[in-house]
Design a protein around this motif. Structure first.
Motif, PDB file in Angstrom:
ATOM      1  N   GLN A  47       0.829  -1.206   0.000  1.00 28.53           N
ATOM      2  CA  GLN A  47       0.000   0.000   0.000  1.00 28.53           C
ATOM      3  C   GLN A  47       0.860   1.251   0.000  1.00 28.53           C
ATOM      4  O   GLN A  47       0.519   2.249  -0.630  1.00 28.53           O
ATOM      5  CB  GLN A  47      -0.913  -0.007   1.232  1.00 28.53           C
ATOM      6  N   LEU A  48       1.991   1.205   0.676  1.00 28.98           N
ATOM      7  CA  LEU A  48       2.903   2.350   0.717  1.00 28.98           C
ATOM      8  C   LEU A  48       3.455   2.644  -0.671  1.00 28.98           C
ATOM      9  O   LEU A  48       3.508   3.804  -1.106  1.00 28.98           O
ATOM     10  CB  LEU A  48       4.048   2.068   1.693  1.00 28.98           C
ATOM     11  N   VAL A  49       3.862   1.596  -1.393  1.00 31.36           N
ATOM     12  CA  VAL A  49       4.404   1.781  -2.742  1.00 31.36           C
ATOM     13  C   VAL A  49       3.336   2.292  -3.701  1.00 31.36           C
ATOM     14  O   VAL A  49       3.578   3.205  -4.503  1.00 31.36           O
ATOM     15  CB  VAL A  49       5.002   0.454  -3.259  1.00 31.36           C
ATOM     16  N   VAL A  50       2.129   1.722  -3.636  1.00 32.54           N
ATOM     17  CA  VAL A  50       1.036   2.164  -4.504  1.00 32.54           C
ATOM     18  C   VAL A  50       0.677   3.619  -4.215  1.00 32.54           C
ATOM     19  O   VAL A  50       0.413   4.404  -5.135  1.00 32.54           O
ATOM     20  CB  VAL A  50      -0.201   1.258  -4.331  1.00 32.54           C
ATOM     21  N   SER A  51       0.679   4.002  -2.937  1.00 29.98           N
ATOM     22  CA  SER A  51       0.386   5.390  -2.570  1.00 29.98           C
ATOM     23  C   SER A  51       1.439   6.342  -3.136  1.00 29.98           C
ATOM     24  O   SER A  51       1.113   7.430  -3.626  1.00 29.98           O
ATOM     25  CB  SER A  51       0.329   5.531  -1.047  1.00 29.98           C
ATOM     26  N   MET A  52       2.694   5.939  -3.073  1.00 32.86           N
ATOM     27  CA  MET A  52       3.766   6.755  -3.652  1.00 32.86           C
ATOM     28  C   MET A  52       3.576   6.891  -5.157  1.00 32.86           C
ATOM     29  O   MET A  52       3.793   7.974  -5.732  1.00 32.86           O
ATOM     30  CB  MET A  52       5.123   6.115  -3.349  1.00 32.86           C
ATOM     31  N   ALA A  53       3.151   5.798  -5.796  1.00 31.94           N
ATOM     32  CA  ALA A  53       2.948   5.826  -7.245  1.00 31.94           C
ATOM     33  C   ALA A  53       1.789   6.732  -7.645  1.00 31.94           C
ATOM     34  O   ALA A  53       1.750   7.241  -8.767  1.00 31.94           O
ATOM     35  CB  ALA A  53       2.698   4.413  -7.764  1.00 31.94           C
ATOM     36  N   GLU A  54       0.851   6.941  -6.728  1.00 29.44           N
ATOM     37  CA  GLU A  54      -0.309   7.776  -7.040  1.00 29.44           C
ATOM     38  C   GLU A  54      -0.063   9.262  -6.771  1.00 29.44           C
ATOM     39  O   GLU A  54      -0.768  10.107  -7.318  1.00 29.44           O
ATOM     40  CB  GLU A  54      -1.513   7.299  -6.230  1.00 29.44           C
TER      41      GLU A  54
END
Length: 324
Positions: A47-54
Motif C-alpha cells: 500500500q505504501l508503494v502504490v500510494s507513492m505511485a499515485e
C-alpha cells in the motif's frame, strides 16, 4: 483528497494490525500472531508503494512502466501474502503442518504469476494477472472451510464457530467482486494511462474490514486478561505489603511462583480452581478451547499432576500446609 484519505486510512489500519499482532507474538509466542503480523506487513509495504505511485509523478511513471512490462514488486507481494494466508488458515484450524495438497495448490498460482507477465502485453493478459490473487483468495476460502469442517469433526468442535460462516461468506463475496471489478476496469473502462488498475478496491476493503475486526478482538482480549488479573486479586504493589500466611492472594502468588507459571497459566489456574469448563474459560478469555487445553496440559506438566482434579487437590493441600 478522497484518494489521499483512502490511502492513509489503509496504511494506518495495516500498520496498526501489524504492530498489535507482533506485540502479541512477543508476549505470548503465538504463531498465528506472527503470521498475521507478516501478512499485514506485506500489505502495508504494498500500500505504501502504490500510494507513492499515485502521488509522486516521477515514481508513477517508473512504477507504471514496470507494472505493465514486468510487475516484479506486485508478484513478490502476491506470493508473500498468499503464503501467509496459507499458513494462517492451517494455524486457525489447529493444523501445525501445512497439508501436502495445500502446498501443491500454491505452485500453479506462483507459476502463473511469473509466466503471465512474460506474455504479449494485452488486456487479456493484464486481466488474467490481476485476477490471479482474487482467484487464489476464493480457493483459499473454500479450502479453509473444508479444513475447518475436517478439523472440527476430529476435535468434536468447529474452530471459530461464531465467525467462521461470516468470514467464509465475506471472502467469497469480495473475491468474486474483485474478479468482476478487474474485468470492468480493464475491458469496460480501460485505464492503461492510470495507475489505479494496479489496486483492487474489493480486496482492499476486505483486508481493511479484517484489520478492524482484529483490532476489536485485540482490545476485547486485553480487557478479558485484565479482568482475570483482577479476579485473582494480584497486584504487583501488593508484594511490598506484609501479608499473613493465611492471606489467599499471597499464597496464590507463592504457589504460581514456585511452579514458574506464566501469567496466562495463572489465569487458567484461577478458572480451574473455580471449576470452570473449557468452554467457559474459552468464552471468558476469548481463546479457543484447543488453546485452553494446551495451557492446561502445560499446567499439569509443570505441577507434576495427572488431572485437573489432582491439580486442585494439590493446590488445596499446599494451602493447608501453608496455613498450618
Amino acid at each position: 483528497m478522497i484518494l489521499y484519505l483512502y490511502d492513509n486510512t489503509l496504511l494506518i489500519l495495516y500498520f496498526g494490525v501489524c504492530l498489535l499482532a507482533f506485540c502479541r507474538y512477543l508476549s505470548e509466542r503465538c504463531g498465528i500472531s506472527a503470521w498475521l503480523s507478516a501478512l499485514y506487513f506485506f500489505l502495508f509495504a504494498n500500500q505504501l508503494v502504490v500510494s507513492m505511485a499515485e502521488f509522486i509523478p516521477e515514481f508513477t511513471r517508473i512504477y507504471q512502466d514496470a507494472y505493465i512490462s514486468m510487475p516484479i514488486w506486485s508478484t513478490v507481494i502476491s506470493i508473500s501474502v498468499s503464503i501467509c494466508l496459507l499458513k494462517l488458515s492451517c494455524l486457525l484450524n489447529h493444523t501445525l503442518k501445512v497439508p501436502f495438497s495445500e502446498s501443491i495448490a500454491l505452485y500453479p498460482f506462483i507459476f502463473l504469476l511469473l509466466v503471465v507477465p512474460t506474455l504479449k502485453s494485452s488486456k487479456g493478459a493484464l486481466f488474467i494477472y490481476n485476477s490471479l490473487f482474487p482467484i487464489f483468495l476464493l480457493y483459499r476460502s473454500f479450502s479453509f472451510h473444508a479444513l475447518a469442517n475436517k478439523t472440527g469433526t476430529a476435535q468434536k468442535e468447529k474452530p471459530l464457530s461464531v465467525f467462521h460462516p461470516i468470514v467464509f461468506q465475506a471472502f467469497i463475496i469480495f473475491s468474486l467482486s474483485g474478479i468482476l471489478e478487474t474485468f470492468i476496469r480493464i475491458f469496460a473502462f480501460p485505464t492503461y494511462g492510470m495507475i489505479s488498475f494496479s489496486r483492487i478496491l474489493s480486496i482492499d476493503f476486505l483486508f481493511a474490514a479484517t484489520a478492524l475486526i482484529y483490532i476489536c478482538f485485540f482490545l476485547q482480549k486485553t480487557a478479558a486478561l485484565h479482568a482475570c488479573k483482577t479476579a485473582v486479586n494480584f497486584q504487583e504493589s501488593d508484594l511490598g505489603v506484609e501479608t499473613s500466611p493465611n492471606d489467599e492472594p499471597a499464597f496464590y502468588y507463592s504457589f504460581c511462583n514456585s511452579y514458574h507459571l506464566t501469567l496466562r497459566e495463572q489465569t487458567i489456574l484461577t478458572e480451574l480452581l473455580n471449576h470452570a469448563t473449557d468452554k467457559q474459560i474459552s468464552a471468558k478469555l476469548l481463546i479457543s478451547a484447543f488453546t485452553v487445553r494446551s495451557h492446561v496440559h502445560n499446567l499439569l506438566k509443570k505441577t507434576g499432576t495427572k488431572s485437573r482434579q489432582e491439580l486442585c487437590v494439590l493446590y488445596e493441600n499446599s494451602k493447608k500446609q501453608n496455613s498450618g
